[in-house]
Enzyme design. Structure first.
Site, PDB file in Angstrom:
ATOM      1  CE1 TYR A 257      -3.431  -2.671   0.543  1.00 26.97           C
ATOM      2  CE2 TYR A 257      -4.500  -0.452   0.924  1.00 26.97           C
ATOM      3  CZ  TYR A 257      -4.615  -2.235   0.735  1.00 26.97           C
ATOM      4  OH  TYR A 257      -5.866  -2.539   0.512  1.00 26.97           O
TER       5      TYR A 257
ATOM      6  CE  LYS B 276       1.458 -17.311  -2.549  1.00 26.12           C
ATOM      7  NZ  LYS B 276       1.332 -18.903  -2.963  1.00 26.12           N
TER       8      LYS B 276
ATOM      9  CG  ASP C 152      -2.024 -20.051  -1.633  1.00 24.65           C
ATOM     10  OD1 ASP C 152      -1.468 -19.996  -0.569  1.00 24.65           O
ATOM     11  OD2 ASP C 152      -1.718 -20.648  -2.673  1.00 24.65           O
TER      12      ASP C 152
ATOM     13  CG  ASP D 278      -8.111  -4.837   1.345  1.00 29.95           C
ATOM     14  OD1 ASP D 278      -8.955  -4.388   1.883  1.00 29.95           O
ATOM     15  OD2 ASP D 278      -8.016  -4.649  -0.041  1.00 29.95           O
TER      16      ASP D 278
ATOM     17  CG  ASP E 223     -13.744  -7.139   1.541  1.00 31.10           C
ATOM     18  OD1 ASP E 223     -13.451  -6.284   2.446  1.00 31.10           O
ATOM     19  OD2 ASP E 223     -14.191  -6.756   0.488  1.00 31.10           O
TER      20      ASP E 223
HETATM   21  C1  IPM Z   1     -10.354  -1.558   3.532  1.00 34.35           C
HETATM   22  C2  IPM Z   1     -10.617  -0.646   2.194  1.00 34.35           C
HETATM   23  C3  IPM Z   1      -9.583   0.111   2.008  1.00 34.35           C
HETATM   24  C4  IPM Z   1      -8.284  -0.629   1.901  1.00 34.35           C
HETATM   25  C5  IPM Z   1      -9.697   1.215   0.734  1.00 34.35           C
HETATM   26  C6  IPM Z   1     -10.875   1.882   0.852  1.00 34.35           C
HETATM   27  C7  IPM Z   1      -8.409   2.045   0.444  1.00 34.35           C
HETATM   28  O1  IPM Z   1     -10.841  -1.656   1.215  1.00 34.35           O
HETATM   29  O2  IPM Z   1     -10.302  -0.670   4.466  1.00 34.35           O
HETATM   30  O3  IPM Z   1     -10.442  -2.567   3.819  1.00 34.35           O
HETATM   31  O4  IPM Z   1      -7.907  -1.341   0.588  1.00 34.35           O
HETATM   32  O5  IPM Z   1      -7.642  -0.740   2.774  1.00 34.35           O
HETATM   33 MG    MG Z   2     -10.986  -3.774   2.181  1.00 43.01          MG
END
Ligand code: IPM
Ligand code: MG
Length: 355
Positions: free
Chosen positions: A141, A192, A225, A249, A253
């Site tokens: 990042y 990884k 993975d 990240d 999710d």
């Molecule tokens: C998160 C989001 C952010 C990230 C984006 C909005 C920059 O996806 O907080 O997980 O990638 O960290």
């Molecule tokens: Mg995210």
């Protein structure tokens, strides 16, 4: 002593959900004799529109001077064409970096009354209670060099750099080990190391720290993975997942979806002790439902819960709030994402009533 809570409502459903978190914060301050000063500042696309920058200097100053920052959400298709460094996401990354909140705690909990709301079978997700500790201020990042260049042959070349130092790995790993001790005492570190140098270093540094300071905690290493697969195969095997910025990240999710609704999950980003924390729902700005008053405010309300616990010095009020949310859900309070019909404000009221 006055505690300062800064609200950054941001974009999309952000203002709608933080308004409910604010009502809950005000009520809790009354109930629990907490001297709480609440302030709001522009942030994200809203700030870009009003002031030409997603993270105005005054907003950053207020964040650094607060005890806790509670953000709603940022971003949306409206700003897709804005210059990259002025996009709402750039404001968020800039805020994380400036606040030096390197450890991102992202819980994924399957609330018992919602075990059927997941796309996975009830028996796979029932009892799920895991915590992802995502490194938040390093890795790909922020790594340099980065950018898109045009080569002499006319082709273009995009570069990002995945980079970690010993210190960056150790400080976030320490957070994961300490958390695990108060939970089920297991850390699964994901990288990884089979293909990446930074992943190999990650594994070595985590192992060394474990041997030196945390040998009482169980440590497992898992390739990222495989972790993605294990999360949908048998997610209750995990307690604390420790991972880098990009894998964190993705895995967070995925973990969120296990619980049935991303609208329920909060997060905390923590820096060194005594520095302000940054709290935000895991969900985004949801432009498709913004302005309709139907978004689920529970993730924002539970982000306040984490702020009470980690930055505002009131774990007692955090416990009280999380019990109230559980009671409201158990009593059948449901917004649309959970198959119900409550509006954002009505869901906030259900939590207030349970309080
Ligand atoms: C998160 C989001 C952010 C990230 C984006 C909005 C920059 O996806 O907080 O997980 O990638 O960290
Ligand atoms: Mg995210």
């Amino acid at each position: 002593m006055t505690k300062r809570l800064l609200l950054l409502p941001g974009d999309g459903i952000g203002p709608e959900v933080t308004a409910q978190a604010r009502r809950v914060a005000e009520r809790l301050a009354d109930l629990g004799r907490l001297d709480l000063a609440i302030e709001e500042r522009p942030f994200g696309g809203a700030a870009y529109e009003a002031q030409g920058a997603p993270l105005p200097a005054a907003t950053l100053e207020a964040a650094l001077a607060s005890d806790a920052v509670l953000m709603g959400a940022v971003g949306g298709p409206k700003w897709a064409a804005a210059p990259r460094d002025l996009r709402p996401e750039a404001g968020l990354l800039g805020l994380r970096r400036a606040m030096q909140v390197f450890a991102n705690l992202r819980p994924a909990i399957c609330f018992a009354p919602l075990a059927d709301a997941s796309t996975l079978k009830r028996e796979v997700v029932a009892g799920l209670d895991l915590m992802i500790v995502r490194e938040l201020t390093g890795g790909v990042y922020f790594g340099e060099p980065r950018g898109i260049a045009t080569l002499p042959n006319g082709q273009r070349r995009g570069v990002d750099t995945q980079v970690y130092t010993t210190g960056e790995i150790e400080r976030v790993a320490r957070v994961a080990f300490v958390l695990a001790r108060a939970r089920r005492n297991l850390v699964t570190s994901c990288e990884k190391s089979n293909v990446m140098e930074s992943g190999l270093l990650w594994r070595e540094v985590v192992s060394d720290l474990h041997a030196r300071e945390f040998s009482d905690v169980r440590l497992e290493h898992m390739l990222a993975d495989n972790a993605a697969m294990q999360l949908v195969r048998a997610p209750t095997q995990f307690d604390v997942i420790l991972t880098d910025n990009l894998f964190g990240d993705l895995l967070s999710d995925e973990a969120a979806q296990l619980t049935g609704s991303i609208g329920l999950l909060p997060s905390a980003a923590l820096g060194a002790p005594g520095r302000p924390g940054l709290y935000e729902p895991i969900h985004g700005s949801a432009p498709d439902i913004a302005g309709q008053g139907v978004a689920n405010p529970v993730a924002a309300i539970l982000s306040l819960e984490m702020a009470l616990r980690w930055s505002l010095g009131r774990p007692d009020l955090a416990d009280r709030l999380s019990a109230a949310v559980s009671r409201a859900l158990a009593a059948g309070a449901r917004t649309r994402d959970l198959g119900g019909a409550l509006t954002t404000a009505q869901m906030g009221e259900a939590v207030l009533a349970a309080l």
